[in-house]
Design an enzyme around this catalytic site. Sequence first.
Site, short mmCIF file in Angstrom:
data_model
loop_
_atom_site.label_atom_id
_atom_site.label_comp_id
_atom_site.label_asym_id
_atom_site.label_seq_id
_atom_site.Cartn_x
_atom_site.Cartn_y
_atom_site.Cartn_z
N HIS A 99 61.66 67.19 -15.94
CA HIS A 99 61.66 68.59 -16.39
C HIS A 99 60.74 69.41 -15.49
O HIS A 99 59.67 68.97 -15.11
CB HIS A 99 61.22 68.70 -17.85
CG HIS A 99 60.02 67.87 -18.18
ND1 HIS A 99 60.08 66.52 -18.42
CD2 HIS A 99 58.71 68.21 -18.30
CE1 HIS A 99 58.87 66.06 -18.67
NE2 HIS A 99 58.02 67.07 -18.59
N HIS A 101 58.48 72.62 -15.36
CA HIS A 101 57.79 73.61 -16.20
C HIS A 101 57.78 74.96 -15.50
O HIS A 101 57.52 75.04 -14.29
CB HIS A 101 56.32 73.22 -16.39
CG HIS A 101 56.08 71.99 -17.21
ND1 HIS A 101 55.70 72.02 -18.53
CD2 HIS A 101 56.15 70.67 -16.89
CE1 HIS A 101 55.53 70.79 -18.98
NE2 HIS A 101 55.80 69.95 -18.01
P1 5GP Z 1 55.16 66.58 -19.47
O1 5GP Z 1 53.75 66.35 -19.93
O2 5GP Z 1 56.02 65.34 -19.63
O3 5GP Z 1 55.25 67.19 -18.09
O4 5GP Z 1 55.74 67.70 -20.41
C1 5GP Z 1 56.45 67.46 -21.57
C2 5GP Z 1 56.50 68.78 -22.30
O5 5GP Z 1 57.51 68.70 -23.29
C3 5GP Z 1 55.19 69.11 -23.01
O6 5GP Z 1 54.67 70.32 -22.48
C4 5GP Z 1 55.59 69.22 -24.47
O7 5GP Z 1 54.95 70.29 -25.13
C5 5GP Z 1 57.09 69.42 -24.42
N1 5GP Z 1 57.80 68.86 -25.54
C6 5GP Z 1 57.68 67.59 -26.01
N2 5GP Z 1 58.52 67.42 -27.05
C7 5GP Z 1 59.18 68.59 -27.22
C8 5GP Z 1 60.18 69.02 -28.15
O8 5GP Z 1 60.64 68.28 -29.04
N3 5GP Z 1 60.62 70.30 -28.02
C9 5GP Z 1 60.15 71.14 -27.05
N4 5GP Z 1 60.66 72.37 -27.01
N5 5GP Z 1 59.20 70.75 -26.17
C10 5GP Z 1 58.73 69.50 -26.26
#
Ligand code: 5GP
Length: 143
Positions: A99, A101
């Site tokens: 993903h 951001h």
């Molecule tokens: P990472 O730390 O893997 O780069 O980011 C994962 C992101 O996914 C986090 O910022 C977290 O807030 C978001 N996230 C995790 N679970 C969910 C969810 O069920 N719905 C949404 N909209 N965001 C999520």
Amino acid sequence: MAECIFCKIIKGDIPSAKVYEDDLVYAFLDISPINHGHALVIPKEHHESSATVPEETAGRMFRVASRVGVALKRKYDWDAFNLHLADGTAAGQVVNHVHLHVVPRGVEDGFRWNWRQLKYEDGQMAEIAGELAARVNADLAGK
Ligand code: 5GP
Ligand code: ZN
């Protein structure tokens, strides 16, 4: 992937605040934003790493993320935006569906990346660049 939360979001099995969708990508608001409007752009196909995302999809992710960033600036008056991708647990990846951001930023938003600035020894920079160049060029040439 059956148990992946982002695959479930794409299928509509888990609700999300959708911002954009097309044949290749899906964009929605992060549930725990750095700033309001913080969005995630994901490929519809499940990939854990950015390295396996097909070129067209990767390009679409970047394009959509940039346009979401521009929309955040125009609509909500943010000054700027960061694009951030954590590839791997040590890099901070928590959800194993790649993903991108999109983080809207303001001059005085109170958020800072904890960014350090190391130095290279003499010759070390050229050595690392040369070794990397050999691998990257061979990889992209399909060897
Ligand atoms: P990472 O730390 O893997 O780069 O980011 C994962 C992101 O996914 C986090 O910022 C977290 O807030 C978001 N996230 C995790 N679970 C969910 C969810 O069920 N719905 C949404 N909209 N965001 C999520
Ligand atoms: Zn997935």
